[in-house]
Design an enzyme around this catalytic site. Sequence first.
Site, PDB file in Angstrom:
ATOM      1  N   HIS A  11       6.367 -26.868   1.693  1.00 40.84           N
ATOM      2  CA  HIS A  11       5.502 -27.940   1.186  1.00 40.84           C
ATOM      3  C   HIS A  11       4.366 -27.386   0.350  1.00 40.84           C
ATOM      4  O   HIS A  11       3.458 -28.125  -0.013  1.00 40.84           O
ATOM      5  CB  HIS A  11       4.960 -28.752   2.366  1.00 40.84           C
ATOM      6  CG  HIS A  11       6.059 -29.402   3.157  1.00 40.84           C
ATOM      7  ND1 HIS A  11       6.600 -30.623   2.825  1.00 40.84           N
ATOM      8  CD2 HIS A  11       6.743 -28.955   4.241  1.00 40.84           C
ATOM      9  CE1 HIS A  11       7.563 -30.919   3.694  1.00 40.84           C
ATOM     10  NE2 HIS A  11       7.678 -29.918   4.555  1.00 40.84           N
ATOM     11  N   LYS A  38     -13.659   1.097  -4.413  1.00 44.84           N
ATOM     12  CA  LYS A  38     -14.659   1.515  -3.421  1.00 44.84           C
ATOM     13  C   LYS A  38     -15.799   2.270  -4.103  1.00 44.84           C
ATOM     14  O   LYS A  38     -16.968   2.094  -3.771  1.00 44.84           O
ATOM     15  CB  LYS A  38     -14.016   2.420  -2.357  1.00 44.84           C
ATOM     16  CG  LYS A  38     -13.064   1.682  -1.415  1.00 44.84           C
ATOM     17  CD  LYS A  38     -12.560   2.616  -0.322  1.00 44.84           C
ATOM     18  CE  LYS A  38     -11.479   1.968   0.504  1.00 44.84           C
ATOM     19  NZ  LYS A  38     -10.918   2.820   1.539  1.00 44.84           N
ATOM     20  N   GLU A  97       0.842  -1.205   0.000  1.00 49.83           N
ATOM     21  CA  GLU A  97       0.000   0.000   0.000  1.00 49.83           C
ATOM     22  C   GLU A  97       0.877   1.256   0.000  1.00 49.83           C
ATOM     23  O   GLU A  97       0.491   2.294  -0.506  1.00 49.83           O
ATOM     24  CB  GLU A  97      -0.955   0.002   1.203  1.00 49.83           C
ATOM     25  CG  GLU A  97      -2.171   0.887   0.983  1.00 49.83           C
ATOM     26  CD  GLU A  97      -3.265   0.742   2.039  1.00 49.83           C
ATOM     27  OE1 GLU A  97      -3.030   1.131   3.193  1.00 49.83           O
ATOM     28  OE2 GLU A  97      -4.351   0.250   1.714  1.00 49.83           O
TER      29      GLU A  97
HETATM   30  O1  F6P Z   1      -8.860   0.854   1.957  1.00 48.12           O
HETATM   31  C1  F6P Z   1      -7.604   1.054   2.483  1.00 48.12           C
HETATM   32  C2  F6P Z   1      -7.667   1.684   3.839  1.00 48.12           C
HETATM   33  O2  F6P Z   1      -7.985   3.027   3.742  1.00 48.12           O
HETATM   34  C3  F6P Z   1      -6.365   1.470   4.580  1.00 48.12           C
HETATM   35  O3  F6P Z   1      -5.392   2.362   4.226  1.00 48.12           O
HETATM   36  C4  F6P Z   1      -6.816   1.573   5.992  1.00 48.12           C
HETATM   37  O4  F6P Z   1      -5.871   1.053   6.859  1.00 48.12           O
HETATM   38  C5  F6P Z   1      -8.089   0.786   5.949  1.00 48.12           C
HETATM   39  O5  F6P Z   1      -8.636   1.086   4.676  1.00 48.12           O
HETATM   40  C6  F6P Z   1      -9.074   1.053   7.039  1.00 48.12           C
HETATM   41  O6  F6P Z   1      -9.443   2.405   7.108  1.00 48.12           O
HETATM   42  P1  F6P Z   1     -10.190   2.991   8.371  1.00 48.12           P
HETATM   43  O7  F6P Z   1      -9.279   2.900   9.544  1.00 48.12           O
HETATM   44  O8  F6P Z   1     -10.522   4.403   8.019  1.00 48.12           O
HETATM   45  O9  F6P Z   1     -11.433   2.159   8.592  1.00 48.12           O
END
Ligand code: F6P
Length: 541
Positions: free
Chosen positions: A385, A500, A354
């Site tokens: 394995h 998203k 990331e």
């Molecule tokens: O989708 C990635 C992300 O934004 C990560 O960087 C982050 O750790 C995770 O989702 C959870 O985000 P939040 O803490 O805002 O729920």
Amino acid sequence: MFDTDRFNTLKTHAIRMNTPAFHLKRLIREPRRLTDFSLNIPGFFYDFSRQRLDAAVTQTLNALAGDTGARKMFASMAAGKKVNPTENRAALHTAARGFLDAGLKPENPQILNDIQTVAQDIRTFSQGVHTGRITGTRNQKFTDAVIVGIGGSYLGCEFVYKALKSTQHPAPSTQHLTLHFLSNVDIDSFGQILSRIDPDTCLWIIVSKSFTTTETMANLAQVQTFLHRHQLRPEDHLVTITAQGSPGDDPSNPVLASFYMFDFIGGRYSVSSAVGGVPLSLAFGYDTFERFLSGCARMDRHALEAPVQENIPFTAALISIWNIQVMKYTAQAIIPYSSALSKLAPHVQQVYMESLGKGVDIHGTPLPGPAGSIVFGEPGTNAQHSFFQLAHQGPAFPVEFIGVLTPGYTGDQTKSKGVSNHQELWANLIAQTQALAEGRDHEDPARSFSGNRPSSLVVIPDLTPESVGLLLSFYEARTVFEGFMLNINPFDQFGVELGKILASDIRTQMAEKNAGTPSGGAPPDPVTAFYLKALFNGRID
Ligand code: F6P
């Protein structure tokens, strides 16, 4: 970096390293190989003698890294400068454990006060839970806590929890809580958790910096319904860990306790903040968490202060640059020979992929080549394995092995073939590093091994909180050094957004169908329509 003379020199070195004279089986025979290509600080040994490089390569790499200003950037980061320009934020995970060390104090002293206030709150809260001063709705002591969060709000904590749990024999303190992790929105995950907890003695810890992550919000909705069904009050059983001002930071929805995640600590770097602090203190006591922080701080200090030739995470980052940018390996594996470290690879996978999986540099200019590489891993010997066939005879990739000198569990020393289980584990670890490097000639091509496959070996003495802290901080520092060397931003993650947004459109279509309301939006494309129909009908037609 890529259009410099030094980078061209590295390419020339790569041509040299690809000749038979520099096959690893030859390099590792040099008497001083291990001495010259390993680094050691108390509690952490880093052996890169089986990497495909020599002194000329490391000298050029060090000079190249000097040009990039990566160490200066690291110092700026530790001093609280805004090293995350796209989000206009500092990246001060080191400050969360820097309270022990004046050398790591950030420019803005208020930050340290805020961190210390949260730390004190965590200590008081966890002690209250352990002593039974804080109980659930029906005045029963808490025995379990479920961490509801995903990505950086969960992976690091799970890694450290599993690692520290391994030393708890024969049984953990009766005061301490057992942790469970609810990350996936998959309802089967929720169902599994319910089968393991008693509603009256369970704390639910909602960890979300944004408090908008759909998976976490969906799971929170399940938790709230579950508490209601059992006539348990959220203000007795819910804890939140979130950013100040997020939708979860809302006094009109009272909870048992709430702790802040700071905007200057990114999710994947947050395990040493309240994100790890609250659950790990409940599981092991605040003092254990503090020992873990002190291990992190030791590696932070080393990363900040050690000269480049002695700096372990800096050297590891350079080796990664060499392997990916020059030697053109496209993947790397993290293989701990320790089941206790079984969640290290998933955690590093997020921290690394990331942070570094970017397409543009800090100015928004497209990069000439890939930043970062695929990270995957499993504990050994299990990995041997499963996918080591490909590691030995398929496309080559660098491996980072991790060995632990003393395991968490030291009972049951029955010997098999004359050795203990732990010795057997180490026999395999050592053998794998040899086999990958040396290979084997055989008249039958199917049984021959080309070798010359690079690996490093990290050795930690044990699984104490300090050792686990050193390991965690090593991977964080290595990642940000590599990001700074590549001139990319290792703290943002815009690459997760498109999926998203699309999920949101699809969700809307599902919700409209659930509600029986006609769609106001565009009709789904035929492929999407096919899967929506299959989901709603529960079958593929
Ligand atoms: O989708 C990635 C992300 O934004 C990560 O960087 C982050 O750790 C995770 O989702 C959870 O985000 P939040 O803490 O805002 O729920």
